[in-house]
Design an enzyme around this catalytic site. Structure first.
Site, PDB file in Angstrom:
ATOM      1  N   TYR A 182       0.860  -1.192   0.000  1.00 40.11           N
ATOM      2  CA  TYR A 182       0.000   0.000   0.000  1.00 40.11           C
ATOM      3  C   TYR A 182       0.899   1.246   0.000  1.00 40.11           C
ATOM      4  O   TYR A 182       2.050   1.174   0.447  1.00 40.11           O
ATOM      5  CB  TYR A 182      -0.896  -0.059   1.264  1.00 40.11           C
ATOM      6  CG  TYR A 182      -1.931   1.011   1.328  1.00 40.11           C
ATOM      7  CD1 TYR A 182      -3.067   0.967   0.513  1.00 40.11           C
ATOM      8  CD2 TYR A 182      -1.780   2.104   2.189  1.00 40.11           C
ATOM      9  CE1 TYR A 182      -4.010   1.976   0.553  1.00 40.11           C
ATOM     10  CE2 TYR A 182      -2.725   3.110   2.239  1.00 40.11           C
ATOM     11  CZ  TYR A 182      -3.838   3.048   1.413  1.00 40.11           C
ATOM     12  OH  TYR A 182      -4.765   4.045   1.446  1.00 40.11           O
ATOM     13  N   ASN A 184       1.546   3.733   1.783  1.00 39.67           N
ATOM     14  CA  ASN A 184       2.283   4.227   2.957  1.00 39.67           C
ATOM     15  C   ASN A 184       3.390   3.271   3.403  1.00 39.67           C
ATOM     16  O   ASN A 184       4.126   3.569   4.338  1.00 39.67           O
ATOM     17  CB  ASN A 184       1.325   4.511   4.125  1.00 39.67           C
ATOM     18  CG  ASN A 184       0.707   3.250   4.710  1.00 39.67           C
ATOM     19  OD1 ASN A 184       0.694   2.197   4.085  1.00 39.67           O
ATOM     20  ND2 ASN A 184       0.191   3.363   5.919  1.00 39.67           N
ATOM     21  N   LYS A 185       3.549   2.127   2.743  1.00 42.47           N
ATOM     22  CA  LYS A 185       4.549   1.139   3.184  1.00 42.47           C
ATOM     23  C   LYS A 185       5.949   1.500   2.666  1.00 42.47           C
ATOM     24  O   LYS A 185       6.088   2.365   1.810  1.00 42.47           O
ATOM     25  CB  LYS A 185       4.154  -0.253   2.701  1.00 42.47           C
ATOM     26  CG  LYS A 185       2.710  -0.636   2.976  1.00 42.47           C
ATOM     27  CD  LYS A 185       2.463  -1.215   4.350  1.00 42.47           C
ATOM     28  CE  LYS A 185       0.988  -1.532   4.501  1.00 42.47           C
ATOM     29  NZ  LYS A 185       0.596  -2.150   5.720  1.00 42.47           N
ATOM     30  N   GLN A 186       6.938   0.769   3.152  1.00 46.25           N
ATOM     31  CA  GLN A 186       8.341   1.079   2.788  1.00 46.25           C
ATOM     32  C   GLN A 186       8.572   0.905   1.290  1.00 46.25           C
ATOM     33  O   GLN A 186       9.411   1.593   0.694  1.00 46.25           O
ATOM     34  CB  GLN A 186       9.310   0.169   3.562  1.00 46.25           C
ATOM     35  CG  GLN A 186       9.393   0.465   5.047  1.00 46.25           C
ATOM     36  CD  GLN A 186       8.421  -0.374   5.863  1.00 46.25           C
ATOM     37  OE1 GLN A 186       7.382  -0.810   5.377  1.00 46.25           O
ATOM     38  NE2 GLN A 186       8.757  -0.586   7.132  1.00 46.25           N
TER      39      GLN A 186
END
Ligand SMILES: *Cc1c(COP(=O)(O)O)cnc(C)c1O
Length: 383
Positions: A182, A184-186
């Site tokens: 998603y 917002n992930k790294q």
């Protein structure tokens, strides 16, 4: 009206390389089940150090397939944490298995092995542990319990890409691990996810299940299992390949932003910061702080509202899963059932955090937080 720009909670870090990689796929004409999927999976498995990596349409889809592949079904008890994003528990409930929540360790915010052992004595089929906020769970303890009670083990490493536990990569610490991509992930692919495992059987079943239940070598209308369309398309894979190549760089940037926050907040009386734990490296996913008692949920909610009013986005990561309406209705949970989780959750808030956040943005967030807290604190103490 506030003339300053809002500071977002999260933001993907996208460069011209990602734009070019996605455009190239569009020009190629192969938009699904092509060479980018194979390449992304091979590189991802190489990065984590597992035999297999299976691309899926989301982290949630990946968790769901792991539950099925491990033979977890109706009435099976799965021990898991109530302090997580709701997807980790939903995956269990999709298959009519029963989530058995176990309270967390107040230091690491991950499953407390002593409590897991207690719950295991009452009977369970599996552990689904989450590496919350990018910090690996207490895997030695959890694996030992799994061995003793003959339990399957799923690692939800959706927040922990790049983290390590005693030198081993997050995601490789259970029988099967799952990542989510998603925005917002790294690493992001828009929507997307990856299952990783050393187990040939789990990998084969997950590959079939994501693709309508076809075995890899079977014909297009030959469906052995009840499958899904949980495939990861070629555009997402091309994006993921570049994002994974750049992970070292964005991780260093995230660490720098976390350090800026830490330096500015560590002496602030009213807040508690996420700890460092010996032997474990956190992969920075979100920057979460907690108000210090006697400040509680009311002060936290007031603080969040005031931050938002002043253009600083924030979020209450995480609200306890057992207190979500759908879980209260289905399983009858009540406030008070998991006191450590409820206490921590009620005082926590996530501040804006992303790789390319500037030092002056961090300054702005901290300045705003301090002014807001001065008001909240004085109200809480009645001063
Ligand atoms: C993000 C996340 C997921 C789900 O990932 P999606 O790709 O959004 O489906 C699952 N578990 C945890 C702990 C997460 O943070």
């Amino acid at each position: 009206m506030d003339s300053r720009k809002r500071i977002p909670l999260a933001a993907p870090n996208i460069t011209d390389r990602e734009l070019e990689a996605v455009a190239e796929v569009l020009r190629s004409g192969t938009l699904s089940l092509g060479p980018k999927l194979a390449e992304f999976e091979e590189r991802f498995a190489g990065y984590i150090g597992t035999r297999h990596a299976i691309g899926v349409s989301s982290g949630t889809a990946g968790l769901h397939l792991c539950v099925i592949a491990l033979g977890i079904g109706a009435g099976d008890r799965v021990m898991t944490t109530p302090f997580s994003f709701i997807a980790s528990t939903n995956a269990v409930v999709y298959e009519q298995a029963i989530p058995v929540f176990v309270d967390i360790d107040p230091l690491t915010l991950n499953l407390d092995p002593a409590r897991v052992e207690e719950a295991a004595r009452k009977g369970a089929k599996a552990i689904l542990a989450v590496d919350i906020f990018g910090l690996p769970a207490e895997w030695d303890g959890l694996r030992e319990i799994a061995r003793r009670f003959d339990l399957s083990v799923i690692e939800d490493s959706c927040e922990a890409l790049g983290a390590t536990y005693k030198g081993r990569a997050a995601g490789s610490l259970g029988q099967v691990g799952v990542f989510g991509f998603y925005p917002n992930k790294q690493v992001t692919t828009g929507e997307g996810g990856m299952i990783v495992t050393d187990d040939d059987r789990i990998a084969r079943v997950c590959r079939a299940l994501r693709n309508q239940g076809r075995w890899e070598q079977a014909g297009w209308v030959e469906h052995e299992l009840l499958g899904f369309n949980y495939r990861l398309d070629e555009l997402s894979c091309a994006l993921g390949i570049v994002q994974l190549e750049r992970l070292g760089e964005t991780q260093a940037q995230r660490e720098r932003v976390a350090r800026w926050y830490h330096e500015r907040l560590r002496d602030l009386e009213a807040v508690e910061l996420l700890p460092t734990v010996p032997g474990l490296t956190r992969s920075w996913f979100v920057y979460v702080i907690r108000l210090r008692p006697p400040l509680g949920q009311e002060a936290r909610d007031r603080t969040m509202a005031a931050l938002r009013e002043q253009g600083v986005e924030c979020a209450d990561y995480f609200a306890p899963i057992h207190l979500q309406p759908v879980y209260q209705r289905r399983f009858g949970y009540r406030r008070g059932d998991f006191p450590v989780t409820e206490d921590i959750a009620g005082r926590s808030l996530a501040l804006p955090f992303f790789a390319h956040m500037s030092e002056s943005q961090v300054d702005e967030v901290v300045r705003t937080l301090k002014s807001v807290l001065t008001r909240s604190t004085s109200r809480a103490t009645g001063a």
